[in-house]
Scaffold this active site. Structure first.
Site, short mmCIF file in Angstrom:
data_model
loop_
_atom_site.label_atom_id
_atom_site.label_comp_id
_atom_site.label_asym_id
_atom_site.label_seq_id
_atom_site.Cartn_x
_atom_site.Cartn_y
_atom_site.Cartn_z
N CYS A 197 0.83 -1.20 0.00
CA CYS A 197 0.00 0.00 0.00
C CYS A 197 0.87 1.26 0.00
O CYS A 197 0.64 2.18 -0.77
CB CYS A 197 -0.94 -0.01 1.21
SG CYS A 197 -2.10 1.37 1.22
N CYS A 232 7.86 3.75 6.18
CA CYS A 232 7.03 3.57 5.00
C CYS A 232 7.86 3.27 3.76
O CYS A 232 7.32 3.00 2.70
CB CYS A 232 6.18 4.80 4.75
SG CYS A 232 7.15 6.29 4.56
N CYS A 253 -0.97 8.70 7.26
CA CYS A 253 -2.32 8.40 6.79
C CYS A 253 -3.24 8.11 7.98
O CYS A 253 -2.82 7.52 8.97
CB CYS A 253 -2.28 7.18 5.87
SG CYS A 253 -1.45 7.49 4.30
S1 SF4 Z 1 0.44 4.72 5.64
FE1 SF4 Z 1 -0.94 5.26 3.93
S2 SF4 Z 1 0.06 4.37 2.18
FE2 SF4 Z 1 0.97 3.34 3.98
S3 SF4 Z 1 -0.30 1.52 4.40
FE3 SF4 Z 1 -1.22 3.19 5.54
S4 SF4 Z 1 -2.81 4.01 4.16
FE4 SF4 Z 1 -1.42 2.82 2.92
#
Ligand code: SF4
Length: 245
Positions: free
Chosen positions: A121, A232, A204
């Site tokens: 993701c 991330c 997020c």
């Molecule tokens: S931080 Fe944002 S991009 Fe990463 S898994 Fe969570 S929703 Fe998805």
């Protein structure tokens, strides 16, 4: 520029940046030529850098990753920051086809189910848009600080990023959170109201929670993963990464 030359340049730049204040650091990198890009998450550190860029009218592009899963407070802050500093914050968004493919394979919120699904993701919503934001850039400015987590404790002022073939500059590497907060208070810098509600680090919405007393600043990010190295992928030091210390 060869990799060796870039590494040497990053090392020299690292030493020069260490002796400057924040305005001096940003002015120095803005004057190096090429495309200089600052990526902001609208976190409190990044707001300090946006304020300096706006106040000093520095020729630095400001970009953000509009993942499609940000908090409403973050989205509002993008516009407020643009207005207050008369700057443009370019939104880089994921491709709809990538989002659809992810949802078909993992489910829209499949990132809770496994680290692999979470990385996938972040790859779709962050890494691919980041690649577009940094395409052709020579310098990448970030708000990374050594005090944010154990994983960031050795953050240098400048380092060569071999994957992206650019020099990454972290002008707040040696700032602590109290210094950041004082700057914001003394200069009327707009910040995300979520910081006041226990969110020192904001990403997020589905992947960020408030932290508890005594937890590290980034403990609320991907909190369900019991791993001190949670990131991330934007700022992970790969084995091949070369840090100019
Ligand atoms: S931080 Fe944002 S991009 Fe990463 S898994 Fe969570 S929703 Fe998805």
């Amino acid at each position: 520029m060869t990799a060796i030359t870039a590494i040497e340049e990053a090392g020299t730049l690292n030493s020069r940046l260490a002796g400057l204040d924040l305005a001096g650091r940003l002015s120095l990198v803005a004057g190096l030529g090429g495309r200089v890009v600052f990526t902001t998450s609208l976190g409190i550190e990044d707001q300090v850098i946006s304020a300096e860029i706006g106040d000093h009218r520095l020729p630095i592009e400001v970009a953000t990753l509009q993942t499609g899963r940000l908090f409403p407070e973050t989205l509002a802050l993008i516009e407020e920051t643009e207005s207050q500093y008369d700057i443009r914050i370019v939104r880089y968004e994921p491709e709809q086809g990538d989002i659809d493919a992810y949802a078909a394979k993992y489910g829209l919120n499949g990132f809770y189910e496994s680290v692999e699904a979470r990385h996938a993701c972040c790859g779709v919503r962050k890494l691919k848009p980041l690649a577009r934001a940094l395409s052709g850039a020579t310098i990448w400015i970030t708000g990374l600080r050594r005090g944010q987590s154990a994983n960031r404790a050795d953050t240098p002022f400048a380092e060569y990023d071999p994957e992206r073939s650019l020099i990454k500059v972290n002008p707040l590497a040696d700032w602590d959170i109290d210094t950041i907060r004082a700057y914001v208070a003394n200069n009327g810098v707009p910040v995300n109201p979520l910081h006041q509600r226990g969110y020192p680090s904001i990403g997020c919405e589905p992947c960020t929670r408030a932290i508890k007393p005594g937890e590290s600043e980034r403990a609320g990010r991907w909190w369900w993963e019991n791993d001190e190295k949670r990131e991330c992928g934007l700022h992970v030091h790969e084995e091949t990464a070369v840090a100019a210390q």
